[in-house]
Motif scaffolding. Structure first.
Motif, mmCIF file in Angstrom:
data_model
loop_
_atom_site.group_PDB
_atom_site.id
_atom_site.type_symbol
_atom_site.label_atom_id
_atom_site.label_comp_id
_atom_site.label_asym_id
_atom_site.label_seq_id
_atom_site.Cartn_x
_atom_site.Cartn_y
_atom_site.Cartn_z
ATOM 1 N N GLY A 96 18.810 -4.998 -2.144
ATOM 2 C CA GLY A 96 18.226 -5.440 -0.881
ATOM 3 C C GLY A 96 17.002 -4.660 -0.442
ATOM 4 O O GLY A 96 16.507 -4.868 0.672
ATOM 5 N N SER A 97 16.483 -3.778 -1.289
ATOM 6 C CA SER A 97 15.347 -2.942 -0.902
ATOM 7 C C SER A 97 14.027 -3.689 -1.022
ATOM 8 O O SER A 97 13.881 -4.619 -1.818
ATOM 9 C CB SER A 97 15.279 -1.699 -1.799
ATOM 10 O OG SER A 97 16.410 -0.884 -1.619
ATOM 11 N N SER A 98 13.052 -3.250 -0.242
ATOM 12 C CA SER A 98 11.670 -3.702 -0.392
ATOM 13 C C SER A 98 10.895 -2.592 -1.098
ATOM 14 O O SER A 98 11.027 -1.413 -0.739
ATOM 15 C CB SER A 98 11.046 -4.030 0.962
ATOM 16 O OG SER A 98 11.146 -2.928 1.851
ATOM 17 N N VAL A 99 10.106 -2.973 -2.116
ATOM 18 C CA VAL A 99 9.447 -1.986 -2.968
ATOM 19 C C VAL A 99 7.988 -2.375 -3.187
ATOM 20 O O VAL A 99 7.698 -3.501 -3.608
ATOM 21 C CB VAL A 99 10.142 -1.877 -4.340
ATOM 22 C CG1 VAL A 99 9.528 -0.743 -5.160
ATOM 23 C CG2 VAL A 99 11.644 -1.671 -4.188
ATOM 24 N N ALA A 100 7.074 -1.457 -2.915
ATOM 25 C CA ALA A 100 5.661 -1.633 -3.259
ATOM 26 C C ALA A 100 5.420 -0.953 -4.593
ATOM 27 O O ALA A 100 5.726 0.232 -4.753
ATOM 28 C CB ALA A 100 4.768 -1.036 -2.179
ATOM 29 N N LEU A 101 4.898 -1.704 -5.548
ATOM 30 C CA LEU A 101 4.657 -1.184 -6.897
ATOM 31 C C LEU A 101 3.174 -1.263 -7.210
ATOM 32 O O LEU A 101 2.561 -2.326 -7.105
ATOM 33 C CB LEU A 101 5.454 -1.988 -7.926
ATOM 34 C CG LEU A 101 6.962 -1.707 -7.948
ATOM 35 C CD1 LEU A 101 7.716 -2.874 -8.551
ATOM 36 C CD2 LEU A 101 7.234 -0.447 -8.733
ATOM 37 N N SER A 102 2.617 -0.145 -7.644
ATOM 38 C CA SER A 102 1.193 -0.071 -7.903
ATOM 39 C C SER A 102 0.886 -0.335 -9.371
ATOM 40 O O SER A 102 1.725 -0.781 -10.148
ATOM 41 C CB SER A 102 0.675 1.311 -7.483
ATOM 42 O OG SER A 102 -0.727 1.362 -7.573
ATOM 43 N N ILE A 103 -0.355 -0.037 -9.739
ATOM 44 C CA ILE A 103 -0.826 -0.244 -11.097
ATOM 45 C C ILE A 103 -0.197 0.794 -12.022
ATOM 46 O O ILE A 103 0.361 1.786 -11.572
ATOM 47 C CB ILE A 103 -2.357 -0.159 -11.169
ATOM 48 C CG1 ILE A 103 -2.824 1.262 -10.773
ATOM 49 C CG2 ILE A 103 -2.988 -1.188 -10.249
ATOM 50 C CD1 ILE A 103 -4.318 1.482 -10.902
ATOM 51 N N GLY A 104 -0.297 0.561 -13.337
ATOM 52 C CA GLY A 104 0.192 1.533 -14.293
ATOM 53 C C GLY A 104 1.365 1.039 -15.104
ATOM 54 O O GLY A 104 2.023 0.049 -14.752
ATOM 55 N N THR A 105 1.635 1.749 -16.186
ATOM 56 C CA THR A 105 2.668 1.316 -17.121
ATOM 57 C C THR A 105 4.067 1.727 -16.690
ATOM 58 O O THR A 105 5.022 0.998 -16.945
ATOM 59 C CB THR A 105 2.371 1.897 -18.516
ATOM 60 O OG1 THR A 105 2.256 3.320 -18.429
ATOM 61 C CG2 THR A 105 1.061 1.340 -19.069
ATOM 62 N N HIS A 137 15.505 -15.020 -9.790
ATOM 63 C CA HIS A 137 15.560 -16.040 -8.743
ATOM 64 C C HIS A 137 16.007 -15.474 -7.396
ATOM 65 O O HIS A 137 15.709 -16.068 -6.351
ATOM 66 C CB HIS A 137 16.496 -17.173 -9.163
ATOM 67 C CG HIS A 137 16.053 -17.894 -10.402
ATOM 68 N ND1 HIS A 137 14.839 -18.545 -10.493
ATOM 69 C CD2 HIS A 137 16.643 -18.042 -11.610
ATOM 70 C CE1 HIS A 137 14.708 -19.080 -11.685
ATOM 71 N NE2 HIS A 137 15.786 -18.784 -12.397
ATOM 72 N N ASP A 138 16.707 -14.338 -7.409
ATOM 73 C CA ASP A 138 17.175 -13.770 -6.142
ATOM 74 C C ASP A 138 16.230 -12.701 -5.603
ATOM 75 O O ASP A 138 16.516 -12.096 -4.581
ATOM 76 C CB ASP A 138 18.590 -13.189 -6.302
ATOM 77 C CG ASP A 138 18.640 -12.063 -7.325
ATOM 78 O OD1 ASP A 138 17.878 -12.127 -8.305
ATOM 79 O OD2 ASP A 138 19.432 -11.125 -7.142
ATOM 80 N N TRP A 139 15.118 -12.473 -6.293
ATOM 81 C CA TRP A 139 14.102 -11.546 -5.796
ATOM 82 C C TRP A 139 12.963 -12.334 -5.165
ATOM 83 O O TRP A 139 12.756 -13.512 -5.470
ATOM 84 C CB TRP A 139 13.519 -10.721 -6.935
ATOM 85 C CG TRP A 139 14.442 -9.726 -7.566
ATOM 86 C CD1 TRP A 139 15.794 -9.624 -7.413
ATOM 87 C CD2 TRP A 139 14.060 -8.696 -8.482
ATOM 88 N NE1 TRP A 139 16.285 -8.598 -8.175
ATOM 89 C CE2 TRP A 139 15.246 -8.005 -8.842
ATOM 90 C CE3 TRP A 139 12.857 -8.291 -9.024
ATOM 91 C CZ2 TRP A 139 15.244 -6.935 -9.726
ATOM 92 C CZ3 TRP A 139 12.840 -7.218 -9.904
ATOM 93 C CH2 TRP A 139 14.026 -6.544 -10.249
ATOM 94 N N SER A 140 12.195 -11.672 -4.311
ATOM 95 C CA SER A 140 10.959 -12.265 -3.808
ATOM 96 C C SER A 140 9.787 -11.404 -4.265
ATOM 97 O O SER A 140 9.913 -10.177 -4.359
ATOM 98 C CB SER A 140 10.975 -12.378 -2.279
ATOM 99 O OG SER A 140 10.963 -11.103 -1.679
ATOM 100 N N VAL A 141 8.662 -12.046 -4.549
ATOM 101 C CA VAL A 141 7.489 -11.338 -5.057
ATOM 102 C C VAL A 141 6.274 -11.744 -4.229
ATOM 103 O O VAL A 141 5.977 -12.943 -4.092
ATOM 104 C CB VAL A 141 7.228 -11.657 -6.540
ATOM 105 C CG1 VAL A 141 5.996 -10.894 -7.037
ATOM 106 C CG2 VAL A 141 8.448 -11.308 -7.387
ATOM 107 N N THR A 142 5.583 -10.773 -3.685
ATOM 108 C CA THR A 142 4.340 -11.005 -2.947
ATOM 109 C C THR A 142 3.241 -10.213 -3.636
ATOM 110 O O THR A 142 3.396 -9.012 -3.888
ATOM 111 C CB THR A 142 4.471 -10.556 -1.479
ATOM 112 O OG1 THR A 142 5.609 -11.186 -0.888
ATOM 113 C CG2 THR A 142 3.226 -10.928 -0.699
#
Length: 264
Positions: A96-105, A137-142
């Motif tokens: 249920g967490s919200s996560v900001a993911l940046s560039i990189g491997t 399908h149960d995740w959201s992506v922005t």
């Protein structure tokens, strides 16, 4: 990983070994992989022709660094270390967490490590992250808008900074190009620094993910310090010169999974 399929597993491991040690003798590689020196020479010659390694007297070494490496090449460097880090980060992120993911491997590998989590909300400027995360399908992506960097498959610039400024997320996950001896965080462009700072400013917990090769690695744009982030995830204990630069920052050393220790 697309590029890794162009190499044998042994060739990928040779690149990782030479990158980590700085030099490897042909005989030592032969013993490490339990194959003949002729076989190792064929692998090494092929990798040198592709620019992955450079032959020197008695062995092989990494090619000289001139700026940032292509994203496709970075994907196959220190792969196991990055996987270890990603698994350790995933343990810190609940359902249920919200996560900001940046560039990189390494942030990209976190998506694989999070596969058992449910209802994750992903905010990113990394197209590789977005494509993998959107399969759940149960995740959201922005995703941020803007011009895509050729080869890197990501988006940078003022639009991206504004994008991350519009949200407040539970966790911000990002890497760096290098760390200077005074603990300063380094990248190769001001846009990369601006993106990272926007994520740090708008998350409740900031996670810096990096393998041990980033300590002392040169890059020319400064932005932030080791003590600015909440938690650092690394694959090995950090060099002593950096230990007193952490301040109150938590350091987590990612241990290999059982059965990985001792593998090339």
């Amino acid at each position: 990983m697309a590029l890794a399929k162009q190499y044998s597993d042994r060739q990928v491991q040779i690149i990782e070994t030479v990158t980590e040690t700085g030099f490897s003798a042909i005989d030592a590689l032969s013993a490490q992989f339990n194959v003949s020196t002729q076989t190792i020479r064929r692998d090494v010659n092929a990798l040198c022709e592709l620019g992955e390694l450079r032959r020197v007297w008695g062995g092989v070494e990494p090619p000289p660094l001139s700026g940032n490496l292509l994203y496709a090449k970075r994907r196959i460097m220190n792969v196991e270390a990055k996987r270890q880090i990603a698994r350790e980060v995933a343990r810190e992120i609940p359902d249920g967490s919200s996560v900001a993911l940046s560039i990189g491997t390494t942030p990209e590998m976190l998506i694989d490590a999070l596969q058992e989590k449910t209802n994750i909300k992903v905010f990113t400027n990394n197209l590789n992250v977005a494509m993998q995360a959107s399969e759940r399908h149960d995740w959201s992506v922005t995703i941020a808008g803007g011009a895509v960097r050729s080869g890197d498959r990501d988006i940078l610039g003022s639009e991206v900074e504004a994008f991350f400024n519009r949200f407040e997320v539970d966790f911000g996950v990002f890497g760096v190009a290098g760390v200077s001896q005074d603990g300063g965080l380094l990248d190769f462009s001001e846009a990369e620094v601006g993106c990272r700072r926007s994520i740090v400013k708008n998350c409740r917990s900031s996670f810096l993910v990096m393998d041990h090769t980033k300590f002392g690695r040169p890059a020319h744009v400064r932005g932030g310090h080791l003590s600015d982030v909440d938690t650092i995830f690394c694959d090995k204990p950090i060099p002593e010169i950096f230990a007193d630069k952490l301040g109150k920052t938590r350091l987590i050393i990612a241990a290999p999974e059982r059965g990985e220790e001792g593998e090339a």
